[in-house]
Design a protein around this motif. Structure first.
Motif, PDB file in Angstrom:
ATOM      1  N   ARG A   4     -10.114  -0.395  -9.424  1.00 18.52           N
ATOM      2  CA  ARG A   4      -8.964  -1.157  -9.831  1.00 18.52           C
ATOM      3  C   ARG A   4      -8.711  -1.276 -11.141  1.00 18.52           C
ATOM      4  O   ARG A   4      -9.440  -0.941 -12.089  1.00 18.52           O
TER       5      ARG A   4
ATOM      6  N   GLN B   7      -9.861   5.820  -3.298  1.00 15.82           N
ATOM      7  CA  GLN B   7      -9.966   7.285  -3.211  1.00 15.82           C
ATOM      8  C   GLN B   7     -10.694   8.023  -2.123  1.00 15.82           C
ATOM      9  O   GLN B   7     -11.971   7.681  -1.934  1.00 15.82           O
TER      10      GLN B   7
ATOM     11  N   GLU C  71       0.665  -1.094  -0.042  1.00 15.82           N
ATOM     12  CA  GLU C  71       0.054   0.006   0.028  1.00 15.82           C
ATOM     13  C   GLU C  71       1.001   1.389   0.115  1.00 15.82           C
ATOM     14  O   GLU C  71       2.016   1.280   0.508  1.00 15.82           O
TER      15      GLU C  71
ATOM     16  N   SER D  26      -2.997   3.475  -2.802  1.00 18.93           N
ATOM     17  CA  SER D  26      -2.813   2.346  -4.087  1.00 18.93           C
ATOM     18  C   SER D  26      -2.474   1.205  -3.203  1.00 18.93           C
ATOM     19  O   SER D  26      -1.587   1.079  -2.108  1.00 18.93           O
ATOM     20  N   CYS D  27      -2.758   0.245  -3.808  1.00 17.41           N
ATOM     21  CA  CYS D  27      -2.328  -1.118  -3.315  1.00 17.41           C
ATOM     22  C   CYS D  27      -1.842  -2.080  -4.495  1.00 17.41           C
ATOM     23  O   CYS D  27      -2.678  -2.201  -5.164  1.00 17.41           O
TER      24      CYS D  27
ATOM     25  N   ARG E 239      -5.490   9.490  -1.755  1.00 18.14           N
ATOM     26  CA  ARG E 239      -5.729   8.460  -2.695  1.00 18.14           C
ATOM     27  C   ARG E 239      -4.567   7.263  -2.263  1.00 18.14           C
ATOM     28  O   ARG E 239      -3.592   7.557  -2.560  1.00 18.14           O
TER      29      ARG E 239
ATOM     30  N   THR F 172      -3.387  -3.192  -9.568  1.00 13.02           N
ATOM     31  CA  THR F 172      -3.506  -1.943  -8.444  1.00 13.02           C
ATOM     32  C   THR F 172      -5.145  -2.060  -8.113  1.00 13.02           C
ATOM     33  O   THR F 172      -5.885  -1.822  -9.142  1.00 13.02           O
TER      34      THR F 172
ATOM     35  N   VAL G 164      -7.290   0.809  -5.838  1.00 15.21           N
ATOM     36  CA  VAL G 164      -7.199   2.270  -5.379  1.00 15.21           C
ATOM     37  C   VAL G 164      -8.398   2.660  -4.443  1.00 15.21           C
ATOM     38  O   VAL G 164      -9.617   2.065  -4.645  1.00 15.21           O
TER      39      VAL G 164
END
Length: 128
Positions: free
Chosen positions: A72, A82, A6, A21-22, A19, A78, A80
């Motif tokens: 995604r 938000q 992450e 992200s992963c 935001r 990825t 996401v």
């Protein structure tokens, strides 16, 4: 072995946005539902959002509906989250997790036991 990393956490004032992200390792990311959870100090880890394998279905915990958006990009492995209109009560460590292949996404997306791999977490702090 699957790794989830992450990023995107930080300190923000109330009303602000972040935001998350992963990014997942491996070549089968698109086969799995993904979840977002959070854990505040002294509290249990709780469900925030989940997105199915295609991105067509996204579920949210009631307190974040209308403020958080999950998405995604399977081509980039990825997921996401938000987060808009952040509130001090959103302060927590946020984790992404990969759903088990056997998970009934619609029924079990909020259950921690439905996920088998977890990221290391990213701190989100919202000041008032």
């Amino acid at each position: 072995q699957v790794q989830l990393v992450e990023s995107g956490g930080g300190l923000v004032q109330a009303g602000g946005s972040l935001r998350l992200s992963c990014v997942a390792s491996g070549r089968t990311f698109s086969n799995y539902g993904m979840g977002w959870f959070r854990q505040a100090p002294g509290k249990e880890r709780e469900f925030v959002a989940a997105i199915n394998w295609s991105g067509a279905y996204v579920y949210y915990e009631d307190s974040v509906k209308g403020r958080f958006t999950g998405s995604r990009d399977n081509a980039k492995n990825t997921a996401v989250l938000q987060m808009n209109s952040l509130k001090p009560e959103d302060t927590a460590v946020y984790y992404c997790a990969r759903g088990k292949l056997t998970m009934d996404f619609h029924a079990d997306h909020a259950n921690l036991r439905s996920y088998d791999y977890w990221g290391q977490g990213t701190q989100v702090t919202v000041s008032s």
